[in-house]
Design a protein around this motif. Sequence first.
Motif, PDB file in Angstrom:
ATOM      1  N   VAL A 165       0.983  -1.170  -0.097  1.00 54.09           N
ATOM      2  CA  VAL A 165      -0.040  -0.231  -0.137  1.00 54.09           C
ATOM      3  C   VAL A 165       0.674   1.248  -0.046  1.00 54.09           C
ATOM      4  CG1 VAL A 165      -1.623   1.422   1.548  1.00 54.09           C
ATOM      5  CG2 VAL A 165      -2.088  -1.236   0.989  1.00 54.09           C
ATOM      6  N   SER A 166       2.015   1.225   0.752  1.00 56.39           N
ATOM      7  CA  SER A 166       2.959   2.138   0.900  1.00 56.39           C
ATOM      8  C   SER A 166       3.399   2.598  -0.583  1.00 56.39           C
ATOM      9  CB  SER A 166       3.697   2.085   1.818  1.00 56.39           C
ATOM     10  OG  SER A 166       5.023   3.084   1.804  1.00 56.39           O
ATOM     11  N   TYR A 167       4.169   1.350  -1.145  1.00 57.22           N
ATOM     12  CA  TYR A 167       4.489   1.534  -2.407  1.00 57.22           C
ATOM     13  C   TYR A 167       3.478   2.212  -3.242  1.00 57.22           C
ATOM     14  CZ  TYR A 167       6.249   0.014  -6.920  1.00 57.22           C
ATOM     15  OH  TYR A 167       6.525  -0.033  -8.293  1.00 57.22           O
ATOM     16  N   TYR A 168       2.272   1.907  -3.456  1.00 54.39           N
ATOM     17  CA  TYR A 168       1.195   2.319  -4.409  1.00 54.39           C
ATOM     18  C   TYR A 168       1.161   3.701  -4.134  1.00 54.39           C
ATOM     19  CZ  TYR A 168      -3.103   3.007  -6.740  1.00 54.39           C
ATOM     20  OH  TYR A 168      -4.066   3.263  -7.505  1.00 54.39           O
TER      21      TYR A 168
ATOM     22  N   ASP B 282       6.427  11.771   6.950  1.00 55.76           N
ATOM     23  CA  ASP B 282       6.343  11.974   8.238  1.00 55.76           C
ATOM     24  C   ASP B 282       5.322  10.879   8.951  1.00 55.76           C
ATOM     25  OD1 ASP B 282       7.880  14.279   8.167  1.00 55.76           O
ATOM     26  OD2 ASP B 282       6.240  15.587   8.345  1.00 55.76           O
ATOM     27  N   ARG B 283       4.704  10.010   8.398  1.00 54.03           N
ATOM     28  CA  ARG B 283       3.723   9.145   8.894  1.00 54.03           C
ATOM     29  C   ARG B 283       3.962   7.683   8.536  1.00 54.03           C
ATOM     30  NH1 ARG B 283       1.991  13.972   8.445  1.00 54.03           N
ATOM     31  NH2 ARG B 283       0.475  14.613   9.922  1.00 54.03           N
ATOM     32  N   ILE B 284       4.583   7.320   7.725  1.00 51.93           N
ATOM     33  CA  ILE B 284       4.826   5.984   7.391  1.00 51.93           C
ATOM     34  C   ILE B 284       6.385   5.649   7.699  1.00 51.93           C
ATOM     35  CG2 ILE B 284       5.223   4.502   5.603  1.00 51.93           C
ATOM     36  CD1 ILE B 284       2.840   5.728   4.058  1.00 51.93           C
ATOM     37  N   PRO B 285       6.515   4.440   8.761  1.00 46.98           N
ATOM     38  CA  PRO B 285       7.599   4.046   9.293  1.00 46.98           C
ATOM     39  C   PRO B 285       8.658   3.804   7.988  1.00 46.98           C
ATOM     40  CG  PRO B 285       5.670   2.891  10.325  1.00 46.98           C
ATOM     41  CD  PRO B 285       5.345   3.925   9.175  1.00 46.98           C
ATOM     42  N   ALA B 286       9.866   3.946   8.152  1.00 52.46           N
ATOM     43  CA  ALA B 286      10.928   3.827   7.209  1.00 52.46           C
ATOM     44  C   ALA B 286      10.976   2.296   6.671  1.00 52.46           C
ATOM     45  CB  ALA B 286      12.316   4.207   7.529  1.00 52.46           C
ATOM     46  N   GLU B 287      10.835   1.429   7.516  1.00 54.78           N
ATOM     47  CA  GLU B 287      10.714  -0.131   7.324  1.00 54.78           C
ATOM     48  C   GLU B 287       9.611  -0.614   6.215  1.00 54.78           C
ATOM     49  OE1 GLU B 287       9.852  -4.328   9.326  1.00 54.78           O
ATOM     50  OE2 GLU B 287      10.486  -2.705  10.725  1.00 54.78           O
ATOM     51  N   ILE B 288       8.605   0.324   6.411  1.00 54.61           N
ATOM     52  CA  ILE B 288       7.266   0.213   5.580  1.00 54.61           C
ATOM     53  C   ILE B 288       7.530   0.968   4.060  1.00 54.61           C
ATOM     54  CG2 ILE B 288       4.908   0.541   5.301  1.00 54.61           C
ATOM     55  CD1 ILE B 288       5.904  -1.779   7.062  1.00 54.61           C
ATOM     56  N   SER B 289       8.012   2.118   4.212  1.00 56.96           N
ATOM     57  CA  SER B 289       8.090   3.098   3.033  1.00 56.96           C
ATOM     58  C   SER B 289       9.214   2.602   2.293  1.00 56.96           C
ATOM     59  CB  SER B 289       8.375   4.431   3.312  1.00 56.96           C
ATOM     60  OG  SER B 289       9.471   4.823   4.220  1.00 56.96           O
TER      61      SER B 289
END
Length: 146
Positions: free
Chosen positions: A95-98, A112-119
Amino acid sequence: MNSPLPSAKAARKEVEKFHLLLNHDAMIPAQCYRMSDNLYSMVCYTNQIVALFVSKNFQMIPVFINRAYKQMKRFEDQPGTAGYRSLVHDYLCQVSYYLENYCNLDPEWFKDRIPAEISEGGSKAAPEYDHERMVIELPAHWKIVS
């Protein structure tokens, strides 16, 4: 706003494949729909992302990605949840990728909202579901230990 690019369509289809599995009986931890269960918040935040994605309200998704991620990390040692947590992790990455690549979100809002591991997780493929055998083929990288 959704992107009309063919690669956006493929990325969106992968998100939709995750949607079919996130509440599948074979994936959800026992008792997770009870408010008293430790995983209830993570399940609710994840399902909120599904609803926001389906309704194309992309702006608020980063808020719930962050919440779901925090809950996922909070209970990462809870027995019997590895498969579901892996599914949620890969879903949040997809979802983050999209969002980052195909939606017109403010980059600062996103960062600012999505953790680096996820983004930084990149695009993820949803597990394959064999409809005839009603079996979910789990990815090898999940390394689920019983």
